[in-house]
Design a protein around this motif. Structure first.
Motif, PDB file in Angstrom:
ATOM      1  N   ARG A 250       0.852  -1.182   0.000  1.00  0.00           N
ATOM      2  CA  ARG A 250       0.000   0.000   0.000  1.00  0.00           C
ATOM      3  C   ARG A 250       0.889   1.233   0.000  1.00  0.00           C
ATOM      4  O   ARG A 250       1.897   1.296   0.704  1.00  0.00           O
ATOM      5  N   SER A 251       0.531   2.226  -0.803  1.00  0.00           N
ATOM      6  CA  SER A 251       1.314   3.446  -0.881  1.00  0.00           C
ATOM      7  C   SER A 251       1.365   4.134   0.477  1.00  0.00           C
ATOM      8  O   SER A 251       0.373   4.205   1.186  1.00  0.00           O
ATOM      9  N   LEU A 351     -13.167   8.408  -6.622  1.00  0.00           N
ATOM     10  CA  LEU A 351     -12.126   8.298  -5.599  1.00  0.00           C
ATOM     11  C   LEU A 351     -10.739   8.429  -6.209  1.00  0.00           C
ATOM     12  O   LEU A 351      -9.854   9.086  -5.648  1.00  0.00           O
ATOM     13  N   GLY A 352     -10.526   7.795  -7.366  1.00  0.00           N
ATOM     14  CA  GLY A 352      -9.239   7.924  -8.032  1.00  0.00           C
ATOM     15  C   GLY A 352      -8.944   9.357  -8.433  1.00  0.00           C
ATOM     16  O   GLY A 352      -7.821   9.850  -8.273  1.00  0.00           O
ATOM     17  N   ARG A 355      -8.068  11.411  -5.270  1.00  0.00           N
ATOM     18  CA  ARG A 355      -6.713  11.135  -4.751  1.00  0.00           C
ATOM     19  C   ARG A 355      -5.649  11.847  -5.570  1.00  0.00           C
ATOM     20  O   ARG A 355      -4.607  12.275  -5.040  1.00  0.00           O
ATOM     21  N   SER A 356      -5.884  11.998  -6.859  1.00  0.00           N
ATOM     22  CA  SER A 356      -4.893  12.638  -7.728  1.00  0.00           C
ATOM     23  C   SER A 356      -4.739  14.129  -7.436  1.00  0.00           C
ATOM     24  O   SER A 356      -3.780  14.760  -7.895  1.00  0.00           O
ATOM     25  N   CYS A 360      -2.932  12.747   0.088  1.00  0.00           N
ATOM     26  CA  CYS A 360      -3.628  11.652   0.763  1.00  0.00           C
ATOM     27  C   CYS A 360      -5.115  11.836   0.535  1.00  0.00           C
ATOM     28  O   CYS A 360      -5.583  12.956   0.285  1.00  0.00           O
ATOM     29  N   LEU A 361      -5.864  10.728   0.588  1.00  0.00           N
ATOM     30  CA  LEU A 361      -7.317  10.783   0.445  1.00  0.00           C
ATOM     31  C   LEU A 361      -7.953  10.085   1.642  1.00  0.00           C
ATOM     32  O   LEU A 361      -7.695   8.901   1.885  1.00  0.00           O
ATOM     33  N   ALA A 395      -6.399   1.231  -3.627  1.00  0.00           N
ATOM     34  CA  ALA A 395      -5.081   1.856  -3.536  1.00  0.00           C
ATOM     35  C   ALA A 395      -5.168   3.368  -3.416  1.00  0.00           C
ATOM     36  O   ALA A 395      -4.272   4.001  -2.859  1.00  0.00           O
ATOM     37  N   CYS A 396      -6.249   3.952  -3.912  1.00  0.00           N
ATOM     38  CA  CYS A 396      -6.366   5.412  -3.882  1.00  0.00           C
ATOM     39  C   CYS A 396      -6.876   5.946  -2.547  1.00  0.00           C
ATOM     40  O   CYS A 396      -6.867   7.154  -2.322  1.00  0.00           O
ATOM     41  N   ASP A 398      -6.480   6.314   1.456  1.00  0.00           N
ATOM     42  CA  ASP A 398      -5.459   6.191   2.495  1.00  0.00           C
ATOM     43  C   ASP A 398      -6.037   5.949   3.881  1.00  0.00           C
ATOM     44  O   ASP A 398      -5.368   5.361   4.733  1.00  0.00           O
TER      45      ASP A 398
END
Length: 467
Positions: A250-251, A351-352, A355-356, A360-361, A395-396, A398
């Motif tokens: 996980r990032s 969500l993606g 996050r961009s 952090c999201l 993944a997006c 956090d």
């Protein structure tokens, strides 16, 4: 997956004294292009095998560390630190001075590392050391290339272990080959490349190369498997024969990777001690190491009080701590909110996109009670614990913060995000959260909406097909 306290874990290896000097760097020295660091704090912790033992003890597990400590001030400091962490020490004695690693840091980044102390020859394994090994549920050899893992008597004691006792061997370039029969060996990508510079078949890409090198190392070292760690990319578990397992990580935005290898190895050994299969143990260890990095790595380790990552390894990221950490590092905190009942493609796209927009999201998730008030009887279809788990698996995402109100005003005031994001079927000016965000200068924004995707439509289609 949680680490359940059971039988003791024994860690064998070289212990160092790690120090962090934290300061502020706002100017250069007049005589050289070097930063001047105004010291603000100084912290010490066990390093090397001592860090692995301290982290495992922080999981609530009985831990015995077989190591060699010097008879000097540094050695005395290490003994006290390990005692504070609850680690039982079998001290073989070290001829020489305590090896120390000193990091000078400013603004959350390391500027310099200073090494000192000559180490010296570790003493022979003792009867108490052999007794500890005999009673172990698993053994972690944390080799830091300073001689302990190379001693013939230590290797003989490890080789004499019952085959049912899993041994995890974390190798070092200056250390010896692992004792044959280890359950898992855990070289990182650079160590594996050093041992196997040209893997068979000329694989392409980091994962394929790690799998080929891991298979060769499992054969060469006669281990059950070799787990090659890839940092932020996770790990690859390979066997002498068979299909390898790739476990993504996980990032960890704005994390500190210092000590991640020790956290991975200690979690892996603990999970094997609890009876996990190598495949599931590697997955759990990657999750624990990722959480450790996100929480600040070795620099966040404290002997006095447990950090959140130590108290609950692999537990979900705390949204408030994450927001504070990202803000402190100068990053952008992004928050979104909703019920997310029956997660669908429209949710994933939104969500993606959210996050961009930042570093952090955090998802503010309506509780079951809140959803029932907003959506009526029969909702939610999926209970809040499962909805939160599905969101965290993306993944997006956090972190997830569950709230009971109709509008997450209280949570937003705790998180103080820079941006609050919703799908384009809303107008930012109409969002009830906008007034709350204005209190600290936050902004509500929208992102493109994927038309035709909604939980209500999915439920309607299910009802029609069942009619």
């Amino acid at each position: 997956m949680t680490l359940r306290p059971r039988a003791p874990l024994v860690v064998v290896g070289d212990t160092l004294l790690d120090r962090d000097i934290e300061g502020r760097a706002e100017r250069l020295a007049p005589d050289a292009p070097a930063p001047v660091v105004d010291e603000q704090a100084r912290r010490a912790r066990p390093g090397g095998a001592g860090l692995s033992a301290a982290l495992a003890a922080g999981d609530g597990r009985p831990v015995t560390l077989i190591t060699a400590l010097a008879r000097d001030a540094g050695g005395d400091e290490l003994r006290e630190l390990l005692r504070c962490f609850g680690v039982e020490v079998v001290d073989l004695g070290l001829a020489g001075t305590t090896p120390e690693k000193i990091r000078v840091r400013a603004g959350g980044r390391a500027l310099l590392r200073l090494d000192r102390g000559d180490g010296g020859e570790p003493g022979p394994v003792t009867a108490s050391g052999r007794s500890a090994l005999t009673g172990a549920a698993a053994v972690l050899v944390s080799d830091y290339g300073r001689g302990l893992a190379a001693r013939a008597d230590v290797r003989a004691a490890l080789a004499a272990l019952d085959p049912d006792v899993p041994v995890v061997w974390d190798p070092h370039p200056r250390g010896p080959a692992p004792v044959p029969g280890a359950r898992l060996v855990t070289p990182n990508a650079a160590e594996a490349a050093r041992e196997v510079p040209e893997p068979a078949g000329r694989p392409q890409g980091a994962v394929a190369e790690a799998a080929a090198r891991g298979a060769e190392l499992a054969r060469r070292w006669r281990a059950v498997g070799a787990c090659v760690t890839l940092g932020e990319r996770g790990a690859v578990l390979a066997f002498a024969e068979g299909t390898p397992l790739a476990v993504p990580a996980r990032s960890a935005a704005h994390g500190d990777p210092c000590g991640a290898g020790d956290r991975f190895a200690s979690a892996l050994a603990a999970l094997l001690a609890d009876g996990e299969l190598p495949s599931s143990a590697v997955g759990g260890a990657v999750a624990v190491a990722s959480a450790f990095v996100a929480a600040g790595g070795a620099g966040a380790v404290r002997a006095e009080t447990e950090t959140e990552a130590e108290a609950a390894p692999g537990a979900p990221e705390d949204p408030r701590a994450l927001a504070h950490r990202v803000r402190a590092a100068g990053g952008t905190v992004v928050v979104t909110g909703g019920c997310f009942d029956l997660l669908h493609a429209g949710h994933a796209a939104m969500l993606g996109a959210a996050r961009s927009l930042g570093d952090c999201l955090i998802v503010c998730l309506n509780s079951d009670r809140s959803v029932r008030r907003l959506k009526g009887a029969g909702r939610p279809v999926v209970r809040e614990d499962d909805r939160a788990a599905l969101l965290r698996a993306l993944a997006c995402v956090d972190a997830v913060a569950v709230f009971d109100e109709d509008v997450p005003e209280r949570v937003l005031r705790d998180l103080r995000p820079h941006l609050f994001v919703k799908g384009g079927d809303y107008h930012a000016a109409e969002l009830p959260e906008a007034a709350t965000l204005a209190e600290w200068g936050g902004r509500a924004v929208t992102v493109p909406f994927v038309a035709g995707r909604s939980t209500s439509k999915i439920l309607e289609e299910v009802a029609l097909r069942g009619a």
